[in-house]
Write an enzyme that holds these catalytic residues in place. Structure first.
Site, PDB file in Angstrom:
ATOM      1  N   ARG A   1     -18.953   0.364 -17.356  1.00 35.41           N
ATOM      2  CA  ARG A   1     -18.594   0.093 -15.956  1.00 35.41           C
ATOM      3  C   ARG A   1     -17.275   0.754 -15.574  1.00 35.41           C
ATOM      4  O   ARG A   1     -16.401   0.923 -16.404  1.00 35.41           O
ATOM      5  CB  ARG A   1     -18.395  -1.410 -15.714  1.00 35.41           C
ATOM      6  CG  ARG A   1     -19.597  -2.248 -15.924  1.00 35.41           C
ATOM      7  CD  ARG A   1     -19.139  -3.709 -15.920  1.00 35.41           C
ATOM      8  NE  ARG A   1     -20.058  -4.536 -16.634  1.00 35.41           N
ATOM      9  CZ  ARG A   1     -20.938  -5.346 -16.055  1.00 35.41           C
ATOM     10  NH1 ARG A   1     -20.982  -5.453 -14.748  1.00 35.41           N
ATOM     11  NH2 ARG A   1     -21.747  -6.072 -16.781  1.00 35.41           N
TER      12      ARG A   1
ATOM     13  N   GLY B   1     -18.393  -1.920  -5.757  1.00 35.44           N
ATOM     14  CA  GLY B   1     -19.652  -1.194  -5.568  1.00 35.44           C
ATOM     15  C   GLY B   1     -19.518   0.296  -5.302  1.00 35.44           C
ATOM     16  O   GLY B   1     -20.508   0.980  -5.106  1.00 35.44           O
TER      17      GLY B   1
ATOM     18  N   ARG C   1     -11.256 -11.065 -10.528  1.00 31.86           N
ATOM     19  CA  ARG C   1     -10.323 -10.237  -9.754  1.00 31.86           C
ATOM     20  C   ARG C   1      -9.976 -10.995  -8.472  1.00 31.86           C
ATOM     21  O   ARG C   1     -10.728 -11.894  -8.070  1.00 31.86           O
ATOM     22  CB  ARG C   1     -10.938  -8.881  -9.410  1.00 31.86           C
ATOM     23  CG  ARG C   1     -12.177  -8.992  -8.550  1.00 31.86           C
ATOM     24  CD  ARG C   1     -12.804  -7.637  -8.266  1.00 31.86           C
ATOM     25  NE  ARG C   1     -14.156  -7.824  -7.740  1.00 31.86           N
ATOM     26  CZ  ARG C   1     -15.043  -6.867  -7.638  1.00 31.86           C
ATOM     27  NH1 ARG C   1     -14.763  -5.649  -7.996  1.00 31.86           N
ATOM     28  NH2 ARG C   1     -16.240  -7.107  -7.145  1.00 31.86           N
TER      29      ARG C   1
ATOM     30  N   CYS D   1      10.551   2.174  20.001  1.00 31.95           N
ATOM     31  CA  CYS D   1       9.486   1.825  20.938  1.00 31.95           C
ATOM     32  C   CYS D   1       8.320   2.811  20.887  1.00 31.95           C
ATOM     33  O   CYS D   1       7.384   2.715  21.658  1.00 31.95           O
ATOM     34  CB  CYS D   1      10.031   1.682  22.353  1.00 31.95           C
ATOM     35  SG  CYS D   1      10.685   3.232  23.002  1.00 31.95           S
TER      36      CYS D   1
ATOM     37  N   TYR E   1      15.441  -4.469  16.456  1.00 31.48           N
ATOM     38  CA  TYR E   1      14.070  -4.846  16.836  1.00 31.48           C
ATOM     39  C   TYR E   1      13.126  -3.665  16.713  1.00 31.48           C
ATOM     40  O   TYR E   1      13.551  -2.507  16.614  1.00 31.48           O
ATOM     41  CB  TYR E   1      14.037  -5.369  18.284  1.00 31.48           C
ATOM     42  CG  TYR E   1      14.325  -4.314  19.322  1.00 31.48           C
ATOM     43  CD1 TYR E   1      13.292  -3.520  19.848  1.00 31.48           C
ATOM     44  CD2 TYR E   1      15.616  -4.068  19.757  1.00 31.48           C
ATOM     45  CE1 TYR E   1      13.555  -2.525  20.778  1.00 31.48           C
ATOM     46  CE2 TYR E   1      15.886  -3.082  20.684  1.00 31.48           C
ATOM     47  CZ  TYR E   1      14.854  -2.316  21.193  1.00 31.48           C
ATOM     48  OH  TYR E   1      15.095  -1.325  22.091  1.00 31.48           O
TER      49      TYR E   1
HETATM   50  C1  PEP Z   1       8.061   7.946  22.668  1.00 31.24           C
HETATM   51  O1  PEP Z   1       8.194   9.138  22.915  1.00 31.24           O
HETATM   52  O2  PEP Z   1       8.022   7.495  21.521  1.00 31.24           O
HETATM   53  C2  PEP Z   1       7.901   6.979  23.764  1.00 31.24           C
HETATM   54  C3  PEP Z   1       7.847   5.694  23.515  1.00 31.24           C
HETATM   55  O3  PEP Z   1       7.741   7.486  25.001  1.00 31.24           O
HETATM   56  P1  PEP Z   1       6.371   8.035  25.572  1.00 31.24           P
HETATM   57  O4  PEP Z   1       5.316   7.752  24.580  1.00 31.24           O
HETATM   58  O5  PEP Z   1       6.167   7.350  26.858  1.00 31.24           O
HETATM   59  O6  PEP Z   1       6.686   9.484  25.715  1.00 31.24           O
END
Ligand code: PEP
Ligand code: MG
Length: 977
Positions: free
Chosen positions: A99, A108, A372, A861, A881
């Site tokens: 195995r 599998g 497992r 972001c 953040y």
């Molecule tokens: C980025 O560029 O990461 C951002 C958040 O802005 P956008 O995606 O609106 O260009």
């Protein structure tokens, strides 16, 4: 490699390896060793390491065989000794299973061969030894079938064809007019073996090998080969398992579950892998081999009475029939059940996690073949982690680390609307193999799941080849197979809704139809699956968002307790803001104001502004936009009261807002009182060759400062309006796409000027901040200058990735898939942050920014803000953040906790390492000091000895002088006398 150990033996409660050696022995091998060490009965055997697989892939078969030949031969001899049998012996043969077993479990995906060592001579010996000729021939036909498929490549020729061995079995059954496999006579089985071998020869050209050693080496190499089969490669891709890991091979003495009524085989889970409930559950079959349980050919029976009764209700089987035809193991073999139950308890306590077990009962003796950590759904993952934490089995941090952040996504998927479900038509029922709600159009073949946007894969049973399609489909429905069938186990691992073993379905692959409850359905028809109850419903059933509470809520609370980074959201509407807040968002990290301009009258005023000939025209249009934008901000600030909201000023190229179609252009011409041609000309003049590098971001605000003025005013006025109502808004005004300190400074001044003006007009103030996005490499490299104006940095890693790699966000789709396939890139850098390149820029920016402004607020972001490995990276840079889309907020909250726990562990580990290092250094210093002292002492001793010798010499000569003086005197005295 001369002295490297490649083969690890286990058996008789002893083992060369243990559970900690997963990397080398694979999960299965390490746990087989460990089970021996803790006294669980395991058939003896040996594990060939994953390193041999890697060498096999690099240097080929001959190299690998010569490398391990002696060790394997020795290990087989050891197994012979432990079992009292002889490999290849006609009278008392040692039969083996071969195995796979990688570091991470890949259920599998790779190959297995059982009953190896059988041939025309050994079959006689086995028949005599067991006094069970039927069992011997049944084992032989299984071996030829498995070996023919796995090692010799005997497969169906097209997807509509059934397995060639199954075809022969069906043919014989038809000739003999029998329905079940166990009605086949000994002669039928003999005939089957003959036909199997002939078919292998005809289809593949291979003569079936009789020599056990040839069989063994063939099987070992086939298992190594299966590491590189398509489904294993796909599974690795899906689960981020590196190809370099390789698989181990486990060779083990066979134990037989098909030795008659006192034998059985089964699969069990220490807790429910679908719901997480703390109930022992599983399936078994009497007089069968392992594959029979998962392959779904016979209806498996339940392990416990409770499970069996639950199953009977779902399968519409009455109690009398259940007890007579499908008794649980607890009823059929109570002693074995008691031993299995004790073993499962021990193993779960030992490993402190839900275990997925395989066992075989051979003639009344229980053997464990595998343990497992079991695959489970997202819901089960959360429940099991929280239950084990509450039971005191694991601590808070362990509970958090037990839940994969990305798995939470499953819990956020829609569920059926109760009313819609109540009025839906139930066609039939199967087993609730993997919970959830799925609606889609029927497809019958896994490679056709992409035919429809929403598909339900309907199969008689699934096989590992279907993996890719299962991943694409919304849900999986099978006619055969139980709760531990391939479909069920894989679907739970994927968190995909699955109903299995719906026995009343009639599926015809050739006609592409399914008959359920007398109704015929064809490919493309809509059905719905309720993976929680096993119901199959006609048509689409409406879904709603799930309720999140209980264990999920408690897990999130624990996550927040153990994380330092906060999680914000990217949202531009009050509704999205509220959704994110309900998921625990601690603010908005990115409100893209441009999204607000697309609705209703706003887009008209926006276009008027863009298409205006001069500043006066733009200001007129902006005056119309101001109240609309202010109202939007009021809505968002209200939803996020008391929490910070980062509002980004206009960013995209203006060309994106203007009408490109005839109808839109005519409408604009009418609104603005100009000709359609004038509008067309203006639209064309806005077109750019590289809009992503063109007139966008703060370049807009610097060329048209009136836009920044209007947006700043709307933000500040909205916040002041809410203040009057007793609602606290905390705006953070963010300048996009900064590259130089001056372009930011100019924007900052406009924002502050407008804010002061509004404060004066209103005779009131609010607190606000001005900051910027870091999304151009130049901004990162000059972050010390940028931080002179910016009170905060938010990393826009979408643009930063685009500009660091030089990959257009809009065009990368053309080459990224190829780059990923060829391994030029490990991940799509727009999804998983490139820590080496983009990450280095971020590190520089953070360090430089903090030099100018030590308390600068820092966040992210870009899309990476919701991706666990990227979140971990942000934690190492000490971000305040991360911000992500509302539905990823829980994932990011958990990832933030993981990041901090791992960072803590890392810090502790580093501290420990540092302490060790210092101790070593001190030790070294002491011993070199000692050496110096010793040398010095030796030197001094030498010197002292020399001086003493000198002194002695002097004394000796003085003594000699005195003596000679005395002697002279004596002589004189004598003379005088
Ligand atoms: C980025 O560029 O990461 C951002 C958040 O802005 P956008 O995606 O609106 O260009
Ligand atoms: Mg951007």
């Amino acid at each position: 490699m001369g002295n490297v150990k490649n083969v690890y033996l286990f058996g008789d409660k002893k083992a060369d390896g243990d559970a900690s050696m997963k990397n080398l022995l694979g999960g299965k091998g390490a746990n087989l060793a460990e089970m021996n060490l803790i006294g669980v009965p395991v058939p003896p055997g040996f594990t060939i390491t994953t390193e041999v697989c890697t060498l096999y892939n690099e240097k080929g078969r001959d190299y690998a065989v010569s490398l391990i030949k002696d060790e394997v031969e020795q290990a087989v001899a050891d197994v012979e000794k432990m079992t009292g049998t002889k490999f290849g012996d006609a009278n008392n043969p040692c039969l083996l299973s071969v195995r796979s077993g990688a570091r991470a479990s890949m259920p599998g995906m790779m190959d297995t061969v059982l009953n190896l060592g059988l041939n025309d001579a050994a079959i006689e010996g086995i028949s005599k030894k067991t006094n069970n000729e039927r069992f011997a021939w049944d084992s032989y036909r299984r071996f030829v079938q498995m070996y023919g498929d796995v090692v010799l490549g005997m497969k169906p020729e097209s997807k509509e064809d059934i397995d060639p061995f199954e075809e022969i079995i069906e043919k014989i059954k038809e000739e003999k007019n029998i329905e079940n496999d166990n009605e086949l006579s000994i002669n039928d089985l003999k005939e089957m073996v003959k036909r199997f071998k002939a078919a292998v020869k005809a289809q593949t050209g291979h003569i079936f090998p009789d020599d056990p050693w040839e069989q063994l080496w063939g099987a070992i190499m086939a298992v190594f080969d299966s590491w590189m089969n398509d489904r294993a490669i796909y599974y690795r891709k899906l689960n981020d398992i590196p190809a370099e890991w390789g698989t181990a091979v486990n060779v083990q003495a066979m134990v037989f579950g098909n030795m008659g009524a006192n034998s059985a085989t089964g699969v069990a889970f220490t807790r429910d892998a679908g719901t997480g409930e703390n109930i022992f559950n599983g399936e078994y079959l009497i007089d069968a081999q392992g594959e029979d349980v998962v392959a779904g050919i016979r209806t498996p029976q339940q392990i416990t009475i409770e499970g069996s009764k639950r199953w009977a209700v779902l399968a519409d089987v009455n109690e009398e029939e259940r007890a007579a035809k499908y008794p649980s193991l607890e009823e059929a073999m109570p002693k074995i059940y008691a031993e299995l139950n004790a073993t499962q308890n021990n193993l779960e306590l030992h490993y402190k996690d839900m275990q997925d077990l395989e066992f075989t009962v051979q003639d009344g003796k229980l053997w464990m073949l595998q343990t497992r950590s079991g695959k489970r759904t997202g819901a089960a993952m959360v429940k099991i982690a929280m239950d084990m934490y509450k039971e005191g089995m694991i601590n808070e941090k362990e509970a958090l680390l037990r839940v994969e952040a990305n798995k939470l996504d499953e819990l956020l998927h829609p569920v059926f609307d109760k009313d819609a479900l109540a009025s839906g038509k139930i066609l039939t029922k199967g087993l609730p193999a993997s919970p959830g709600a799925a609606t889609g159009q029927i497809v019958f073949f896994a490679d056709e799941c992409e035919k429809f946007e929403n598909s339900i894969l309907v199969r008689i049973e699934t096989s590992p080849e279907d993996l890719e399609g299962m991943n694409i489909a919304n849900g999986i429905l099978t006619a055969r197979g139980g709760m531990t069938s391939h479909a069920a186990v894989v679907a739970r691992g994927m968190g995909k809704c699955c109903v299995s073993g719906a026995g009343s379905l009639k599926i015809d692959y050739k006609k592409r139809t399914m008959i359920a409850d007398g109704n015929k359905f064809k490919e493309g028809d809509w059905i719905s699956l309720n993976g929680t109850t096993g119901e199959i419903l006609e048509d689409k059933i409406a879904t709603i968002k799930p309720e999140l509470s209980g264990d999920f809520g408690e897990l999130m609370t624990l996550a927040d307790k153990h994380s330092v980074m906060l999680v914000r959201t990217n949202a531009d509407t009050p509704h999205d803001s509220q959704v994110a807040r309900d998921f625990g968002a601690q603010g908005i990290g990115l409100c893209r104001t441009e999204h607000m301009f697309f609705e209703g009258e706003k887009i008209i005023a926006m276009r008027e502004m863009i298409l205006a000939d001069d500043e006066a025209g733009r200001r007129d249009a902006l005056a119309k936009l101001l109240p609309l934008q202010r109202t939007d901000f009021e809505g968002i600030f209200q939803a996020m009261h008391d929490l910070p909201v980062t509002v980004r000023l206009l960013d995209p190229p203006l060309h994106e807002f203007v009408p490109h179609d005839e109808k839109g252009q005519k409408e604009m011409a009418k609104v603005m009182g100009v000709t359609v041609d004038t509008i067309k000309e203006k639209v064309e003049s806005l077109s750019e060759f590289n809009p992503m590098l063109g007139h966008r971001g703060c370049r807009l605000g610097n060329t048209y400062p009136e836009i920044t003025e209007m947006q700043s005013r709307a933000i500040i006025e909205a916040a002041l309006n809410l203040k009057v109502q007793g609602i606290t808004a905390k705006p953070e005004i963010m300048i996009p796409l900064t590259g130089t300190k001056k372009e930011l400074k100019m924007q900052e001044e406009i924002v502050r000027e407008i804010a002061e003006k509004v404060f004066e007009e209103r005779n009131d103030r609010i607190d606000y901040m001005v900051g910027t996005m870091i999304e151009i490499p130049r901004a990162a490299l000059t972050a010390d200058e940028i931080a002179e104006s910016a009170e905060f940095f938010s990393f826009g890693t979408n643009d930063l990735t685009q500009m660091t790699f030089g990959y257009s966000r809009d065009d990368a789709g053309k080459f990224l898939p190829v780059y990923l396939d060829k391994g030029i890139l490990d991940n799509d850098p727009f999804q998983v942050l490139d820590q080496t390149g983009v990450g280095s820029l971020m590190k520089i920016a953070v360090e430089k920014g903090r030099k100018t402004r030590p308390n600068i607020k820092i966040g992210i972001c870009g899309e990476h803000g919701g991706e666990p490995s990227s979140v971990e990276f942000c934690n190492t840079l000490g971000f305040g953040y991360v911000s992500c889309s509302p539905f990823r907020v829980p994932i990011a909250r958990l990832a933030a906790a993981h990041a901090n726990i791992k960072q803590g562990a890392w810090d502790a580990e580093t501290t420990k390492e540092n302490l060790k290092e210092s101790a070593k250094n001190i030790g070294n210093a002491i011993s070199s000091e000692y050496e110096v002292v010793e040398k010095e002492a030796k030197k001094m001793a030498k010197k002292a000895r020399k001086e003493a010798e000198k002194e002695l010499k002097k004394l000796k000569s003085e003594a000699k002088n005195i003596i000679s003086k005395f002697e002279d005197e004596i002589k004189n005295l004598k003379k005088k006398k």
